[in-house]
Design a protein around this motif. Structure first.
Motif, PDB file in Angstrom:
ATOM      1  N   ASN A  47       7.705   7.203   2.056  1.00 12.84           N
ATOM      2  CA  ASN A  47       8.119   8.579   1.285  1.00 12.84           C
ATOM      3  C   ASN A  47       8.655   9.583   2.476  1.00 12.84           C
ATOM      4  O   ASN A  47       7.753  10.017   3.253  1.00 12.84           O
ATOM      5  CB  ASN A  47       6.881   9.024   0.737  1.00 12.84           C
ATOM      6  CG  ASN A  47       7.038  10.126  -0.114  1.00 12.84           C
ATOM      7  OD1 ASN A  47       8.210  10.478  -0.472  1.00 12.84           O
ATOM      8  ND2 ASN A  47       5.852  10.773  -0.665  1.00 12.84           N
ATOM      9  N   GLU A 297       4.600   9.879   3.996  1.00 18.54           N
ATOM     10  CA  GLU A 297       3.635   8.718   3.861  1.00 18.54           C
ATOM     11  C   GLU A 297       4.242   7.297   4.054  1.00 18.54           C
ATOM     12  O   GLU A 297       5.606   7.259   3.715  1.00 18.54           O
ATOM     13  CB  GLU A 297       3.101   8.760   2.228  1.00 18.54           C
ATOM     14  CG  GLU A 297       2.121   9.879   2.086  1.00 18.54           C
ATOM     15  CD  GLU A 297       1.760   9.800   0.759  1.00 18.54           C
ATOM     16  OE1 GLU A 297       0.377   9.364   0.611  1.00 18.54           O
ATOM     17  OE2 GLU A 297       2.088  10.121  -0.012  1.00 18.54           O
ATOM     18  N   ARG A 299       3.937   2.832   3.763  1.00 17.04           N
ATOM     19  CA  ARG A 299       3.216   1.694   3.740  1.00 17.04           C
ATOM     20  C   ARG A 299       4.148   0.464   3.928  1.00 17.04           C
ATOM     21  O   ARG A 299       5.019   0.214   3.636  1.00 17.04           O
ATOM     22  CB  ARG A 299       2.845   1.818   2.138  1.00 17.04           C
ATOM     23  CG  ARG A 299       1.681   2.545   1.634  1.00 17.04           C
ATOM     24  CD  ARG A 299       0.502   2.692   2.239  1.00 17.04           C
ATOM     25  NE  ARG A 299      -0.462   3.571   1.642  1.00 17.04           N
ATOM     26  CZ  ARG A 299      -0.595   4.939   2.060  1.00 17.04           C
ATOM     27  NH1 ARG A 299       0.130   5.207   3.270  1.00 17.04           N
ATOM     28  NH2 ARG A 299      -1.618   5.683   1.564  1.00 17.04           N
ATOM     29  N   VAL A 302       3.512  -4.065   1.097  1.00 18.84           N
ATOM     30  CA  VAL A 302       2.850  -3.740   0.004  1.00 18.84           C
ATOM     31  C   VAL A 302       3.429  -4.374  -1.210  1.00 18.84           C
ATOM     32  O   VAL A 302       4.685  -4.535  -1.315  1.00 18.84           O
ATOM     33  CB  VAL A 302       2.521  -2.427  -0.165  1.00 18.84           C
ATOM     34  CG1 VAL A 302       1.725  -1.946   1.112  1.00 18.84           C
ATOM     35  CG2 VAL A 302       3.665  -1.493  -0.408  1.00 18.84           C
ATOM     36  N   GLU A 336      -2.751   1.282 -11.062  1.00 19.05           N
ATOM     37  CA  GLU A 336      -2.829   2.252 -10.154  1.00 19.05           C
ATOM     38  C   GLU A 336      -1.997   2.304  -8.996  1.00 19.05           C
ATOM     39  O   GLU A 336      -1.550   1.326  -8.539  1.00 19.05           O
ATOM     40  CB  GLU A 336      -4.324   1.917  -9.452  1.00 19.05           C
ATOM     41  CG  GLU A 336      -4.767   2.973  -8.374  1.00 19.05           C
ATOM     42  CD  GLU A 336      -6.126   2.796  -7.813  1.00 19.05           C
ATOM     43  OE1 GLU A 336      -6.339   3.505  -6.858  1.00 19.05           O
ATOM     44  OE2 GLU A 336      -6.533   1.834  -8.252  1.00 19.05           O
ATOM     45  N   LEU A 337      -1.282   3.577  -8.861  1.00 16.67           N
ATOM     46  CA  LEU A 337       0.009   3.405  -8.077  1.00 16.67           C
ATOM     47  C   LEU A 337      -0.501   3.947  -6.663  1.00 16.67           C
ATOM     48  O   LEU A 337      -1.332   4.877  -6.664  1.00 16.67           O
ATOM     49  CB  LEU A 337       0.913   4.280  -8.982  1.00 16.67           C
ATOM     50  CG  LEU A 337       1.327   3.904 -10.185  1.00 16.67           C
ATOM     51  CD1 LEU A 337       2.428   4.600 -10.850  1.00 16.67           C
ATOM     52  CD2 LEU A 337       1.998   2.424 -10.136  1.00 16.67           C
ATOM     53  N   GLY A 338       0.435   3.825  -5.803  1.00 13.49           N
ATOM     54  CA  GLY A 338       0.321   4.286  -4.388  1.00 13.49           C
ATOM     55  C   GLY A 338       1.680   5.286  -4.177  1.00 13.49           C
ATOM     56  O   GLY A 338       1.979   6.007  -4.686  1.00 13.49           O
ATOM     57  N   VAL A 339       2.018   4.762  -2.770  1.00 16.00           N
ATOM     58  CA  VAL A 339       3.139   5.691  -2.385  1.00 16.00           C
ATOM     59  C   VAL A 339       4.461   5.376  -3.054  1.00 16.00           C
ATOM     60  O   VAL A 339       4.609   4.148  -3.267  1.00 16.00           O
ATOM     61  CB  VAL A 339       3.379   5.412  -0.853  1.00 16.00           C
ATOM     62  CG1 VAL A 339       4.540   5.903  -0.200  1.00 16.00           C
ATOM     63  CG2 VAL A 339       2.000   5.960  -0.179  1.00 16.00           C
ATOM     64  N   SER A 340       5.450   6.136  -3.476  1.00 18.46           N
ATOM     65  CA  SER A 340       6.714   6.122  -3.920  1.00 18.46           C
ATOM     66  C   SER A 340       7.857   6.771  -3.125  1.00 18.46           C
ATOM     67  O   SER A 340       7.526   7.958  -2.343  1.00 18.46           O
ATOM     68  CB  SER A 340       6.789   6.560  -5.326  1.00 18.46           C
ATOM     69  OG  SER A 340       8.028   6.673  -5.736  1.00 18.46           O
ATOM     70  N   GLU A 346       4.586   1.661  -4.859  1.00 12.85           N
ATOM     71  CA  GLU A 346       3.525   0.807  -4.490  1.00 12.85           C
ATOM     72  C   GLU A 346       2.400   0.602  -5.668  1.00 12.85           C
ATOM     73  O   GLU A 346       2.086   1.367  -6.233  1.00 12.85           O
ATOM     74  CB  GLU A 346       2.845   1.290  -3.465  1.00 12.85           C
ATOM     75  CG  GLU A 346       1.373   0.381  -2.762  1.00 12.85           C
ATOM     76  CD  GLU A 346       0.676   1.190  -1.679  1.00 12.85           C
ATOM     77  OE1 GLU A 346      -0.513   0.596  -1.191  1.00 12.85           O
ATOM     78  OE2 GLU A 346       0.652   2.393  -1.471  1.00 12.85           O
ATOM     79  N   VAL A 348      -1.252  -0.409  -6.273  1.00 11.69           N
ATOM     80  CA  VAL A 348      -2.498  -0.564  -5.754  1.00 11.69           C
ATOM     81  C   VAL A 348      -3.299  -1.660  -6.274  1.00 11.69           C
ATOM     82  O   VAL A 348      -3.886  -2.588  -5.957  1.00 11.69           O
ATOM     83  CB  VAL A 348      -3.084   0.787  -5.518  1.00 11.69           C
ATOM     84  CG1 VAL A 348      -4.663   0.468  -4.998  1.00 11.69           C
ATOM     85  CG2 VAL A 348      -2.575   1.558  -4.784  1.00 11.69           C
ATOM     86  N   SER A 349      -3.173  -1.331  -7.794  1.00 11.54           N
ATOM     87  CA  SER A 349      -4.197  -2.606  -8.585  1.00 11.54           C
ATOM     88  C   SER A 349      -3.383  -2.553  -9.923  1.00 11.54           C
ATOM     89  O   SER A 349      -2.771  -1.729 -10.367  1.00 11.54           O
ATOM     90  CB  SER A 349      -5.547  -2.243  -8.677  1.00 11.54           C
ATOM     91  OG  SER A 349      -5.823  -1.084  -9.349  1.00 11.54           O
TER      92      SER A 349
END
Length: 370
Positions: A47, A297, A299, A302, A336-340, A346, A348-349
């Motif tokens: 990101n 950010e 990752r 992932v 559940e989202l992370g970095v975009s 991303e 997460v779950s």
């Protein structure tokens, strides 16, 4: 009519009706809606924000004259490397007639005062030598004579400064415009014959030359208010310039403006970054347009899907996708989202690596006969 002919005609009619029914059913069969699917991938997601700006010297020094006049000669050209003290230009003084007359009048008054003080001094010195007057009285007269002498020298010096620009015509005269720092001459905005004025309380004065150290460059750009809160001093920047497409420069964020400026309805904040210019790089010129890439950010390796696959609950606004559980059958999975990075996001779950995600806005049509 022969009964065989009659039965034959009836058979032909029946066959025609059946053929028409089959054709009609084929033409009006209802298609089955099949959704495309995409798989989950493993990838790196970064990101980052791209900031447009320019490359400028860290400090630009404006050289201004110490006296008003006309540019008599320019000694150097733009782009020249100079050292502190190098002569850049020479000014020819054009004195103000009123100031010149006042200075000349002051000189005449000082001469008159000195002549009078000399007469008194000579007369009283003879009396002092004879012991007629006290030492204190004589010292007072001598002080008056010395002050009158100094006042004449001051008046003559002021007259020469107004008339020629210098009291003694030395190499450090005010008419000589010299570099105050070492660096490169970026600009000489005047030419021979131009009139220039000195800096004073009411005027900034005329800039004769601009000098900067080209080894100390900074990136200057503007960041939108939506991104500025994610920045902090010390973050690394990668600078690319349109004029030097094949080269990348590293920089470090050193300044974030505490106050934004509204431009076309959006608030922009000025940022600056110290650049590292390798000795082997091409010549970097002041004012090159540039882009700075700032990683917010990151990752590595992932689970990720395209953001276009996401759907959002109308009530909770939570993200979810539909996962294939059978032929053209899908089941909702909350995520559940992370970095975009604006394209991929991303996970997460919520789903595993083998999941096939429904492309909810892309259909394939398949008829019943298929």
């Amino acid at each position: 009519m022969n009964k065989y002919v009659k039965y034959g005609l009836i058979g032909v009619v029946v066959i025609g009706i059946l053929a028409a029914i089959v054709y009609f059913l084929k033409q009006n069969s209802t298609p089955v809606e099949l959704y495309k699917t995409e798989t989950v991938e493993r990838k790196d997601i970064v990101n980052k924000v791209i900031v447009t700006g320019k490359v400028i010297p860290e400090d630009e020094i404006n050289i201004k004259p110490q006296i008003s006049g006309i540019i008599d000669k320019i000694m150097l050209e733009e782009g020249t490397q100079v050292k502190a003290g190098d002569l850049i230009a020479v000014i020819k003084v054009v004195p103000n007639e009123q100031s010149l007359n006042q200075a000349a009048g002051r000189v005449r008054n000082a001469e008159l005062a000195l002549n009078n003080a000399r007469i008194e001094y000579d007369r009283n010195k003879a009396l002092f030598d004879k012991g007629v007057i006290s030492s204190q009285d004589f010292n007072n007269l001598k002080l008056t004579f010395d002050q009158a002498t100094q006042e004449l020298k001051n008046a003559q010096a002021d007259y020469q400064i107004i008339r020629k620009g210098s009291a003694g015509g030395s190499t450090s005269a005010n008419t000589n415009i010299r570099a105050t720092v070492s660096g490169t001459i970026l600009e000489i905005p005047v030419k021979e014959g131009d009139q220039v004025i000195q800096s004073n309380n009411f005027n900034d004065g005329t800039t004769v030359a601009t000098i900067a150290d080209m080894n100390k460059m900074i990136f200057e750009g503007e960041v939108d208010e939506a991104e500025v809160g994610k920045l902090h001093v010390g973050m690394p920047l990668e600078i690319s310039m349109g004029a030097l497409e094949e080269e990348k420069f590293q920089a470090k964020l050193k300044f974030i403006a505490p106050k934004g400026v509204e431009e076309e309805g959006a608030v922009q904040f000025k940022i600056e970054g110290d650049m590292q210019i390798p000795d082997t790089t091409s010549y970097v010129r002041a004012g090159y347009s540039a882009n700075a890439s700032i990683v917010l950010e990151e990752r590595k390796d992932v689970l990720a899907i395209k953001e276009a696959l996401l759907q959002f609950d109308k009530e909770t606004e939570k993200p979810y996708v539909e996962v294939e559980v059978g032929e053209n059958k899908f089941e909702r999975k909350d995520l559940e989202l992370g970095v975009s990075d604006g394209i991929d996001v991303e996970i997460v779950s919520g789903i595993d690596e083998d999941a096939k995600i429904k492309v909810w806005n892309k259909l394939e049509k398949k008829s019943d006969e298929d």
